[in-house]
Design a protein around this motif. Structure first.
Motif, PDB file in Angstrom:
ATOM      1  N   THR A 124       6.805   8.058  -4.933  1.00 63.66           N
ATOM      2  CA  THR A 124       6.274   9.314  -4.436  1.00 63.66           C
ATOM      3  C   THR A 124       6.710  10.562  -4.925  1.00 63.66           C
ATOM      4  O   THR A 124       7.974  10.606  -5.315  1.00 63.66           O
ATOM      5  CB  THR A 124       6.488   9.231  -2.936  1.00 63.66           C
ATOM      6  N   THR A 159       1.199   5.986   4.023  1.00 62.06           N
ATOM      7  CA  THR A 159       0.185   5.598   3.269  1.00 62.06           C
ATOM      8  C   THR A 159       0.207   4.037   2.977  1.00 62.06           C
ATOM      9  O   THR A 159       0.910   3.309   3.597  1.00 62.06           O
ATOM     10  CB  THR A 159       0.761   6.285   1.577  1.00 62.06           C
ATOM     11  N   ILE A 214       1.810  15.938  -1.237  1.00 67.85           N
ATOM     12  CA  ILE A 214       2.627  14.597  -1.451  1.00 67.85           C
ATOM     13  C   ILE A 214       1.474  13.614  -2.055  1.00 67.85           C
ATOM     14  O   ILE A 214       0.406  13.407  -1.889  1.00 67.85           O
ATOM     15  CB  ILE A 214       2.775  14.018   0.030  1.00 67.85           C
ATOM     16  N   ARG A 215       1.923  12.985  -3.144  1.00 67.36           N
ATOM     17  CA  ARG A 215       1.252  12.147  -4.090  1.00 67.36           C
ATOM     18  C   ARG A 215       1.957  10.874  -4.080  1.00 67.36           C
ATOM     19  O   ARG A 215       3.136  10.802  -4.675  1.00 67.36           O
ATOM     20  CB  ARG A 215       1.080  12.668  -5.426  1.00 67.36           C
ATOM     21  N   THR A 216       1.224   9.617  -3.895  1.00 64.35           N
ATOM     22  CA  THR A 216       1.524   8.277  -4.000  1.00 64.35           C
ATOM     23  C   THR A 216       0.817   7.504  -5.056  1.00 64.35           C
ATOM     24  O   THR A 216      -0.370   8.381  -5.540  1.00 64.35           O
ATOM     25  CB  THR A 216       1.497   7.447  -2.803  1.00 64.35           C
ATOM     26  N   GLU A 250       1.121   2.484   0.545  1.00 64.04           N
ATOM     27  CA  GLU A 250       2.259   1.739  -0.236  1.00 64.04           C
ATOM     28  C   GLU A 250       3.402   1.791   0.863  1.00 64.04           C
ATOM     29  O   GLU A 250       4.415   1.118   0.770  1.00 64.04           O
ATOM     30  CB  GLU A 250       2.679   2.703  -1.105  1.00 64.04           C
ATOM     31  N   SER A 261      -3.363  11.409  -2.421  1.00 71.76           N
ATOM     32  CA  SER A 261      -2.555  12.761  -2.277  1.00 71.76           C
ATOM     33  C   SER A 261      -2.989  13.255  -1.130  1.00 71.76           C
ATOM     34  O   SER A 261      -4.336  13.380  -0.828  1.00 71.76           O
ATOM     35  CB  SER A 261      -2.911  13.634  -3.575  1.00 71.76           C
ATOM     36  N   PHE A 277       4.880   4.477   2.499  1.00 71.73           N
ATOM     37  CA  PHE A 277       5.481   5.585   2.552  1.00 71.73           C
ATOM     38  C   PHE A 277       5.127   6.294   3.673  1.00 71.73           C
ATOM     39  O   PHE A 277       4.064   6.556   3.974  1.00 71.73           O
ATOM     40  CB  PHE A 277       5.405   6.322   1.174  1.00 71.73           C
TER      41      PHE A 277
END
Length: 230
Positions: free
Chosen positions: A28, A163, A40-42, A165, A46, A167
């Motif tokens: 992340t 998210t 925030i970006r995974t 993932e 985003s 996170f």
């Protein structure tokens, strides 16, 4: 020549350019934007918190073109509360024009009926998990909207987002309700019992920050509200 808006506007523009050029294939990445804003970006998504184009002090002003570039990089916007250094109708309208969700407390932007009706207003509760659908096959964000306050009268969403993932981030907005003014510490100090939190984005001046950090029990704390861009 440098204007009176330097370096804040320049830094914000540089952050947007970096976001545009950044791809996340693992883990992340977080950009803390002006005041308590963040993107925030995974690998899968985003999303942004409390994005505003600027405030008169210390001097920051992003044009609509720059704001559009930032909106293009985000799949959703979360707004914690109604104060202008956290909520901006022009930014929300750009997300609405892009048909991207804007998640906020009730009674925001009531002067613009179309915008107010567009907002996603989750139930503020301690346990309900909301699924926020995203465009373009990006899936969903799992969201808990805690019933925070800035003092007694101002509703302030404390938002937990997970998210695809796995996170999980918690953004506090301007949370500052004390035990005697809404009992917010009753739930703030138990968030970490029910969720594994990776990052806490906390306002640095809130009541008893150490107690909140212990209760949320994050892996990392990133404070905001310094009227700067990182």
């Amino acid at each position: 020549p440098r204007s009176t808006l330097f370096p804040y506007t320049t830094l914000f523009r540089s952050a947007i350019e970096e976001i545009e050029q950044s791809k996340v294939s693992d883990g992340t990445r977080i950009w803390r934007l002006y005041n308590h804003g963040a993107l925030i970006r995974t690998p899968s998504v985003s999303f942004a918190f409390d994005v505003v184009p600027g405030t008169p002090t210390p001097g920051l002003s992003l044009s609509e073109d720059w704001l559009k570039r930032l909106v293009a990089q985000s799949d959703a916007l979360f707004i914690s509360h109604k104060h202008p250094d956290h909520a901006n109708a022009d930014v929300a309208r750009l997300f609405m024009a892009a048909r991207k969700p804007v998640i906020a407390p009730e009674t925001l932007f009531t002067e613009d009926t179309a915008l107010s009706n567009y907002l996603t207003v989750p139930e503020r509760s301690l346990g309900r998990v909301h699924s926020i659908s995203l465009r373009e096959g990006k899936g969903n964000l799992q969201v808990v909207t805690y019933p925070g306050h800035q003092g007694v009268p101002v509703l302030n969403n404390v938002t937990l987002v997970t998210t695809a993932e796995g996170f999980t981030v918690v953004h506090t907005g301007d949370q500052s309700g004390e035990e005697g003014s809404g009992g917010d510490f009753d739930w703030l100090t138990h968030v970490g019992h029910y969720h594994r939190v990776d990052v806490l984005l906390s306002n640095g001046w809130t009541n008893d920050l150490h107690r909140i950090v212990r209760g949320v029990n994050p892996q990392l704390v990133i404070p905001g509200d310094r009227k700067s861009v990182v």
